[in-house]
Motif scaffolding. Structure first.
Motif, PDB file in Angstrom:
ATOM      1  N   LEU A 240      11.347 -35.589  -8.585  1.00  0.00           N
ATOM      2  CA  LEU A 240      10.863 -36.234  -9.820  1.00  0.00           C
ATOM      3  C   LEU A 240       9.443 -35.782 -10.172  1.00  0.00           C
ATOM      4  CD1 LEU A 240      12.155 -39.895  -9.389  1.00  0.00           C
ATOM      5  CD2 LEU A 240      13.326 -37.885 -10.287  1.00  0.00           C
ATOM      6  N   SER A 241       9.087 -36.032 -11.418  1.00  0.00           N
ATOM      7  CA  SER A 241       7.757 -35.596 -11.855  1.00  0.00           C
ATOM      8  C   SER A 241       6.662 -36.520 -11.324  1.00  0.00           C
ATOM      9  CB  SER A 241       7.698 -35.593 -13.383  1.00  0.00           C
ATOM     10  OG  SER A 241       7.712 -36.930 -13.880  1.00  0.00           O
ATOM     11  N   ASN A 242       6.973 -37.786 -11.091  1.00  0.00           N
ATOM     12  CA  ASN A 242       5.986 -38.804 -10.688  1.00  0.00           C
ATOM     13  C   ASN A 242       4.900 -39.023 -11.744  1.00  0.00           C
ATOM     14  OD1 ASN A 242       7.214 -39.343  -8.246  1.00  0.00           O
ATOM     15  ND2 ASN A 242       6.107 -37.699  -7.207  1.00  0.00           N
ATOM     16  N   TRP A 246       0.500 -41.959 -15.317  1.00  0.00           N
ATOM     17  CA  TRP A 246      -0.403 -41.328 -16.304  1.00  0.00           C
ATOM     18  C   TRP A 246       0.137 -41.527 -17.713  1.00  0.00           C
ATOM     19  CZ3 TRP A 246       0.597 -39.365 -11.489  1.00  0.00           C
ATOM     20  CH2 TRP A 246      -0.501 -39.193 -10.661  1.00  0.00           C
ATOM     21  N   PHE A 247       1.469 -41.481 -17.855  1.00  0.00           N
ATOM     22  CA  PHE A 247       2.062 -41.754 -19.176  1.00  0.00           C
ATOM     23  C   PHE A 247       1.744 -43.195 -19.573  1.00  0.00           C
ATOM     24  CE2 PHE A 247       5.889 -38.635 -18.553  1.00  0.00           C
ATOM     25  CZ  PHE A 247       5.056 -37.568 -18.838  1.00  0.00           C
ATOM     26  N   HIS A 248       1.959 -44.085 -18.631  1.00  0.00           N
ATOM     27  CA  HIS A 248       1.782 -45.501 -18.950  1.00  0.00           C
ATOM     28  C   HIS A 248       0.359 -45.802 -19.424  1.00  0.00           C
ATOM     29  CE1 HIS A 248       1.949 -49.792 -18.916  1.00  0.00           C
ATOM     30  NE2 HIS A 248       0.876 -49.791 -18.142  1.00  0.00           N
ATOM     31  N   TRP A 398      18.371 -53.139 -18.698  1.00  0.00           N
ATOM     32  CA  TRP A 398      19.532 -52.262 -18.490  1.00  0.00           C
ATOM     33  C   TRP A 398      20.275 -52.714 -17.235  1.00  0.00           C
ATOM     34  CZ3 TRP A 398      21.285 -49.176 -14.523  1.00  0.00           C
ATOM     35  CH2 TRP A 398      22.347 -48.299 -14.826  1.00  0.00           C
ATOM     36  N   SER A 399      19.534 -52.932 -16.160  1.00  0.00           N
ATOM     37  CA  SER A 399      20.159 -53.241 -14.869  1.00  0.00           C
ATOM     38  C   SER A 399      20.836 -54.611 -14.877  1.00  0.00           C
ATOM     39  CB  SER A 399      19.108 -53.241 -13.748  1.00  0.00           C
ATOM     40  OG  SER A 399      18.350 -52.059 -13.782  1.00  0.00           O
ATOM     41  N   ILE A 400      20.185 -55.582 -15.511  1.00  0.00           N
ATOM     42  CA  ILE A 400      20.658 -56.969 -15.400  1.00  0.00           C
ATOM     43  C   ILE A 400      21.467 -57.400 -16.617  1.00  0.00           C
ATOM     44  CG2 ILE A 400      19.799 -59.386 -15.248  1.00  0.00           C
ATOM     45  CD1 ILE A 400      17.520 -58.179 -13.465  1.00  0.00           C
TER      46      ILE A 400
HETATM   47  P1  FAD Z   1      10.975 -38.733 -13.979  1.00  0.00           P
HETATM   48  O1  FAD Z   1      12.381 -38.883 -13.508  1.00  0.00           O
HETATM   49  O2  FAD Z   1      10.214 -37.551 -13.525  1.00  0.00           O
HETATM   50  O3  FAD Z   1      11.049 -38.772 -15.578  1.00  0.00           O
HETATM   51  C1  FAD Z   1       9.975 -38.346 -16.410  1.00  0.00           C
HETATM   52  C2  FAD Z   1       9.648 -39.438 -17.391  1.00  0.00           C
HETATM   53  O4  FAD Z   1      10.788 -39.757 -18.167  1.00  0.00           O
HETATM   54  C3  FAD Z   1       9.229 -40.757 -16.760  1.00  0.00           C
HETATM   55  O5  FAD Z   1       7.872 -40.752 -16.374  1.00  0.00           O
HETATM   56  C4  FAD Z   1       9.543 -41.741 -17.870  1.00  0.00           C
HETATM   57  O6  FAD Z   1       8.528 -41.759 -18.858  1.00  0.00           O
HETATM   58  C5  FAD Z   1      10.807 -41.151 -18.484  1.00  0.00           C
HETATM   59  N1  FAD Z   1      11.985 -41.789 -17.879  1.00  0.00           N
HETATM   60  C6  FAD Z   1      12.594 -41.455 -16.721  1.00  0.00           C
HETATM   61  N2  FAD Z   1      13.657 -42.272 -16.507  1.00  0.00           N
HETATM   62  C7  FAD Z   1      13.687 -43.135 -17.545  1.00  0.00           C
HETATM   63  C8  FAD Z   1      14.525 -44.218 -17.909  1.00  0.00           C
HETATM   64  N3  FAD Z   1      15.572 -44.582 -17.173  1.00  0.00           N
HETATM   65  N4  FAD Z   1      14.258 -44.895 -19.042  1.00  0.00           N
HETATM   66  C9  FAD Z   1      13.216 -44.539 -19.834  1.00  0.00           C
HETATM   67  N5  FAD Z   1      12.395 -43.518 -19.546  1.00  0.00           N
HETATM   68  C10 FAD Z   1      12.604 -42.824 -18.419  1.00  0.00           C
HETATM   69  N6  FAD Z   1       9.600 -46.723 -16.137  1.00  0.00           N
HETATM   70  C11 FAD Z   1       8.283 -46.922 -16.388  1.00  0.00           C
HETATM   71  O7  FAD Z   1       7.624 -46.026 -16.922  1.00  0.00           O
HETATM   72  N7  FAD Z   1       7.691 -48.115 -16.076  1.00  0.00           N
HETATM   73  C12 FAD Z   1       8.359 -49.127 -15.474  1.00  0.00           C
HETATM   74  O8  FAD Z   1       7.796 -50.186 -15.208  1.00  0.00           O
HETATM   75  C13 FAD Z   1       9.731 -48.931 -15.180  1.00  0.00           C
HETATM   76  N8  FAD Z   1      10.452 -49.921 -14.571  1.00  0.00           N
HETATM   77  C14 FAD Z   1      11.784 -49.721 -14.339  1.00  0.00           C
HETATM   78  C15 FAD Z   1      12.496 -50.767 -13.745  1.00  0.00           C
HETATM   79  C16 FAD Z   1      13.849 -50.642 -13.499  1.00  0.00           C
HETATM   80  C17 FAD Z   1      14.605 -51.781 -12.871  1.00  0.00           C
HETATM   81  C18 FAD Z   1      14.500 -49.438 -13.848  1.00  0.00           C
HETATM   82  C19 FAD Z   1      15.973 -49.276 -13.598  1.00  0.00           C
HETATM   83  C20 FAD Z   1      13.799 -48.391 -14.439  1.00  0.00           C
HETATM   84  C21 FAD Z   1      12.426 -48.512 -14.696  1.00  0.00           C
HETATM   85  N9  FAD Z   1      11.670 -47.481 -15.289  1.00  0.00           N
HETATM   86  C22 FAD Z   1      10.343 -47.684 -15.546  1.00  0.00           C
HETATM   87  C23 FAD Z   1      12.322 -46.242 -15.763  1.00  0.00           C
HETATM   88  C24 FAD Z   1      12.310 -45.081 -14.737  1.00  0.00           C
HETATM   89  O9  FAD Z   1      12.868 -45.489 -13.539  1.00  0.00           O
HETATM   90  C25 FAD Z   1      10.894 -44.537 -14.518  1.00  0.00           C
HETATM   91  O10 FAD Z   1      10.371 -44.111 -15.757  1.00  0.00           O
HETATM   92  C26 FAD Z   1      10.801 -43.396 -13.535  1.00  0.00           C
HETATM   93  O11 FAD Z   1      11.248 -43.815 -12.282  1.00  0.00           O
HETATM   94  C27 FAD Z   1       9.361 -42.917 -13.440  1.00  0.00           C
HETATM   95  O12 FAD Z   1       9.223 -41.947 -12.454  1.00  0.00           O
HETATM   96  P2  FAD Z   1       8.922 -40.432 -12.829  1.00  0.00           P
HETATM   97  O13 FAD Z   1       7.763 -40.343 -13.744  1.00  0.00           O
HETATM   98  O14 FAD Z   1       8.838 -39.672 -11.537  1.00  0.00           O
HETATM   99  O15 FAD Z   1      10.232 -40.081 -13.634  1.00  0.00           O
END
Ligand code: FAD
Length: 441
Positions: A240-242, A246-248, A398-400
């Motif tokens: 994942l990008s993690n 920073w986006f938030h 989405w989950s609930i």
């Molecule tokens: P990557 O997989 O690298 O994706 C890149 C970017 O894409 C993310 O940073 C995010 O902006 C967007 N993205 C990825 N997955 C999703 C998704 N399912 N829905 C919308 N956008 C997405 N995301 C948050 O930013 N903040 C939260 O508080 C948050 N809470 C979550 C809670 C639950 C129960 C679930 C199921 C999902 C949640 N997500 C949340 C969505 C998603 O899981 C995260 O964005 C992701 O895990 C962030 O890690 P990453 O930047 O490494 O994601």
């Protein structure tokens, strides 16, 4: 044609790095046109939606970087710390005859209330403009209604990319200076003045600020992007990008990241497309949901089929029932769930795939869907560095509550809401290795 009788132009509430911020770019364009100085104002609350020090330190260190950069560009950065509400910032603008105000956008209730209050309080002859720098396609341009799911918004967004997914022009050194200089900010004092939970402290893997965010982006492109499509649902796959913290906090823009990631398209086509699907389509769908659905964080916001099925199964016997405290302290019978909760508390983030499992089990193990939603949002916001985000509300919904999803085979407690279980996780990844890493019992 805008008549500028006053002296200054201002932009409030931004934290994105300069050249990647459409609000600032727009504000500078107006200021240059009218030969006016440009200022940035940020209002720091001593408490904000129960965010602990973990979140505030990330925010403040990012702002410190922004303030330094603004000095170099002759754009004074003013920070207000007070309990008096936004009036302080408005008084400052009125006293100093600010002539034009540009604000950033968030679809969340609290930010919309701030924008409304600002609109009501500003003098009538001061234009207020809101720029959506959060999304690539401005939320209200992407769609004028609540979308059902990714499939209904995807093409609407894609059709607008030619217009909006463009390179950023630079913010230049501002040629006009006003009398109002920026006061030196005592960052340590600002941090000390916060009234927040200090037990939940910084995490080591995510260093705040634009430069660190860009470092994470480059590391992603070099080491993880190649496997994003194949391994993004494997919590041990390190794919994942993690980038979400920073986006938030607006410390890097998604648009900048997309432009960089797309330059790898000839090498990793499938992964680049998969990343764009998450970071643009899914993410902008979340903003659409929060913008058009006032009940974005409660059961009333669910579709009729989901509310009905959850209601019908509300009284189903739960095999396991846990309190919020037991969940928070990773005290369930499920070592995988406990490990995800430990990951959340220690690292301020759960892997994306396990976030779904984590929230769905809260539905399974608490007395009602309402309670499950309340607890999942509470824990997510308390510990997750990217919490309090449209994506977080939509992730929990989405989950609930099946938001942006469809009905599945009916079963106890879940009704037709999509189910996930331990065995399914075992089929997807090495659960024991994950449990060994985090130590859930
Ligand atoms: P990557 O997989 O690298 O994706 C890149 C970017 O894409 C993310 O940073 C995010 O902006 C967007 N993205 C990825 N997955 C999703 C998704 N399912 N829905 C919308 N956008 C997405 N995301 C948050 O930013 N903040 C939260 O508080 C948050 N809470 C979550 C809670 C639950 C129960 C679930 C199921 C999902 C949640 N997500 C949340 C969505 C998603 O899981 C995260 O964005 C992701 O895990 C962030 O890690 P990453 O930047 O490494 O994601």
């Amino acid at each position: 044609m805008l008549k500028m009788k006053t002296k200054l132009t201002i932009i409030v509430k931004i934290s994105t790095y300069f050249s990647d911020n459409w609000s600032l770019l727009y504000a500078q364009k107006v200021a240059l046109k009218h030969k006016l100085p440009l200022h940035i104002c940020f209002y720091l609350r001593r408490t904000f939606m129960n965010a602990p020090i973990r979140h505030f330190k990330f925010l403040l260190k990012g702002l410190e970087e922004t303030a330094k950069e603004s000095r170099k560009l002759n754009i004074p950065f003013h920070m207000f710390i007070s309990d008096e509400g936004e009036n302080q910032i408005i008084d400052f603008m009125v006293e100093n005859k600010f002539g034009y105000v540009v604000i950033d956008f968030s679809p969340l209730r609290i930010a919309r209330t701030w924008a409304e209050n600002l609109k009501k309080t500003l003098p009538d002859d001061v234009p207020l403009v809101q720029v959506d720098g959060h999304n690539i396609v401005p939320c209200w341009v992407a769609s004028d209604k609540l979308e059902y799911g990714a499939r209904t918004i995807r093409n609407k967004l894609k059709n607008k990319f030619a217009e909006f997914l463009t390179p950023f022009p630079p913010v230049t050194e501002h040629p006009y200076s006003g009398e109002q200089k920026a006061k030196e900010i005592d960052w340590a004092a600002a941090e000390a003045s916060l009234e927040v939970d200090r037990t939940i402290d910084e995490v080591s893997w995510a260093k705040p600020g634009y430069l660190n965010g860009m470092k994470m982006l480059h590391e992603f492109c070099q080491k993880r992007l190649s496997k994003f499509a194949q391994k993004r649902n494997d919590p041990l796959g390190n794919a994942l990008s993690n980038l979400s913290p920073w986006f938030h906090f607006g410390q890097i823009s998604v648009q900048r990241c997309i432009l960089v990631v797309e330059s790898f398209k000839s090498k990793y086509k499938e992964s680049v497309e998969s990343f764009c699907e998450e970071a643009i389509i899914r993410r902008e769908l979340s903003d659409n949901f929060c913008y058009y659905n006032p009940n974005y964080d409660n059961i009333k916001g669910a579709y009729d089929w989901a509310r009905k099925t959850l209601e019908e199964h509300k009284k189903d016997k739960r095999e396991w029932l846990y309190t919020q405290e037991e969940l928070e302290n990773s005290l369930t019978h499920d070592d995988l769930w406990n490990s995800t909760q430990i990951q959340l508390v220690k690292e301020g983030k759960i892997h994306g795939f396990l976030r779904m499992y984590w929230a769905k089990k809260i539905l399974e193990w608490t007395e009602s869907p309402e309670k499950a939603l309340e607890i999942s949002i509470y824990l997510n916001d308390k510990y997750s560095l990217d919490g309090r985000d449209p994506n977080g509300f939509v992730g929990c919904m989405w989950s609930i509550c099946g938001i942006h999803d469809q009905g599945w085979k009916e079963r106890p407690v879940f009704g037709k809401i999509r189910y996930m279980n331990y065995k399914g996780c075992e089929r997807k990844f090495n659960v024991s290795a994950f449990v060994a890493r985090y130590g859930g019992k």
